[in-house]
Write an enzyme that holds these catalytic residues in place. Structure first.
Site, PDB file in Angstrom:
ATOM      1  N   GLY A 292       0.761  -1.243   0.000  1.00  0.00           N
ATOM      2  CA  GLY A 292       0.000   0.000   0.000  1.00  0.00           C
ATOM      3  C   GLY A 292       0.786   1.285   0.000  1.00  0.00           C
ATOM      4  O   GLY A 292       0.332   2.285  -0.546  1.00  0.00           O
TER       5      GLY A 292
ATOM      6  N   ASP B 114       1.018   3.598   4.583  1.00  0.00           N
ATOM      7  CA  ASP B 114      -0.081   4.238   3.866  1.00  0.00           C
ATOM      8  C   ASP B 114      -1.214   4.568   4.831  1.00  0.00           C
ATOM      9  O   ASP B 114      -1.757   5.665   4.822  1.00  0.00           O
ATOM     10  CB  ASP B 114      -0.583   3.358   2.713  1.00  0.00           C
TER      11      ASP B 114
ATOM     12  N   ASP C 193      -4.668   1.689  11.026  1.00  0.00           N
ATOM     13  CA  ASP C 193      -5.980   1.589  11.650  1.00  0.00           C
ATOM     14  C   ASP C 193      -5.818   0.943  13.026  1.00  0.00           C
ATOM     15  O   ASP C 193      -5.498   1.623  13.981  1.00  0.00           O
ATOM     16  CB  ASP C 193      -7.019   0.918  10.755  1.00  0.00           C
TER      17      ASP C 193
ATOM     18  N   LYS D  12      -6.513   6.198  11.508  1.00  0.00           N
ATOM     19  CA  LYS D  12      -7.877   6.028  12.013  1.00  0.00           C
ATOM     20  C   LYS D  12      -7.821   5.938  13.542  1.00  0.00           C
ATOM     21  O   LYS D  12      -7.753   4.847  14.101  1.00  0.00           O
ATOM     22  CB  LYS D  12      -8.501   4.758  11.443  1.00  0.00           C
TER      23      LYS D  12
ATOM     24  N   PHE E 206     -13.550   2.353   4.952  1.00  0.00           N
ATOM     25  CA  PHE E 206     -12.682   1.560   4.089  1.00  0.00           C
ATOM     26  C   PHE E 206     -12.366   2.423   2.878  1.00  0.00           C
ATOM     27  O   PHE E 206     -13.283   2.902   2.201  1.00  0.00           O
ATOM     28  CB  PHE E 206     -13.345   0.241   3.662  1.00  0.00           C
TER      29      PHE E 206
ATOM     30  N   ASP F  96      -5.864  -0.568  -1.786  1.00  0.00           N
ATOM     31  CA  ASP F  96      -6.657  -1.370  -2.715  1.00  0.00           C
ATOM     32  C   ASP F  96      -7.850  -2.050  -2.063  1.00  0.00           C
ATOM     33  O   ASP F  96      -7.941  -2.142  -0.845  1.00  0.00           O
ATOM     34  CB  ASP F  96      -5.780  -2.453  -3.339  1.00  0.00           C
TER      35      ASP F  96
ATOM     36  N   ARG G  60      -5.500   0.648  -6.589  1.00  0.00           N
ATOM     37  CA  ARG G  60      -4.247   1.284  -6.163  1.00  0.00           C
ATOM     38  C   ARG G  60      -3.860   2.458  -7.073  1.00  0.00           C
ATOM     39  O   ARG G  60      -3.209   3.392  -6.636  1.00  0.00           O
ATOM     40  CB  ARG G  60      -3.102   0.268  -6.154  1.00  0.00           C
TER      41      ARG G  60
END
Length: 178
Positions: free
Chosen positions: A48, A103, A106, A134, A155, A162, A168
């Site tokens: 990512g 990237d 969370d 997050k 999300f 992705d 992506r």
């Protein structure tokens, strides 16, 4: 409003590329200001972070080096809770300033795995930069030094992130439609 369809899911534009580019430039400047004359080793967490990592490198106004770790914890739109290391580091980290480039952070499970790997190494200092964070789902006691955007628990795809391999290449960030 821009939207994207990936497999069976619809996504709405959430953050446009212009805002992302400004955040990346700000993060690169913050890192350079903080590290001053240090020559950081940036470690991008694949897959990512590859676009974020490239853009940080291009925006960083100083000498730096790059390496990558490949970890995987997502399946479709949710975290499996299990992080698998697929590709590891080959660099000597002795007395190095290491900046992890993520990237998105969370729950913090992937970041915890990276910390656990790197705390065994004799690094000079360890910093973390993430484009997306997050806070409402973050469950670890780890310090995050540089945050591009704090976002709700959506999300998201685009800019390297992705949905099951797709999305992506989208220049903007899209969130899953309700």
């Amino acid at each position: 409003m821009k939207s994207a369809k990936l497999y069976d899911k619809s996504f709405d534009c959430f953050i446009e590329s212009k805002k992302i580019n400004l955040a990346v430039k700000r993060l690169a400047k913050e890192i350079k200001t903080d590290l001053q004359e240090e020559i950081p080793l940036f470690i991008g967490i694949l897959n990512g972070s590859f676009i974020f990592t490239a853009d940080i490198m291009r925006s960083y106004e100083g000498n730096c080096e790059i390496s990558f770790l490949k970890l995987a914890s997502y399946e479709k739109t949710s975290s499996t809770g299990i992080v698998n290391q697929l590709i590891g580091l080959n660099e000597d980290l002795t007395n190095r300033t290491v900046v992890i480039l993520e990237d998105i952070i969370d729950t913090g499970t992937t970041l915890q795995t990276v910390y656990d790997l790197l705390k065994k190494e004799p690094v000079k200092q360890l910093k973390v930069a993430t484009l997306f964070f997050k806070p409402e789902v973050f469950r670890k006691e780890l310090h995050i030094d540089y945050v591009g955007f704090s976002i709700p628990d959506h999300f998201i795809v685009g800019y390297g992130l992705d949905y099951d391999g797709l999305g992506r290449n989208l220049p903007d960030i899209y969130k899953l439609s309700n």
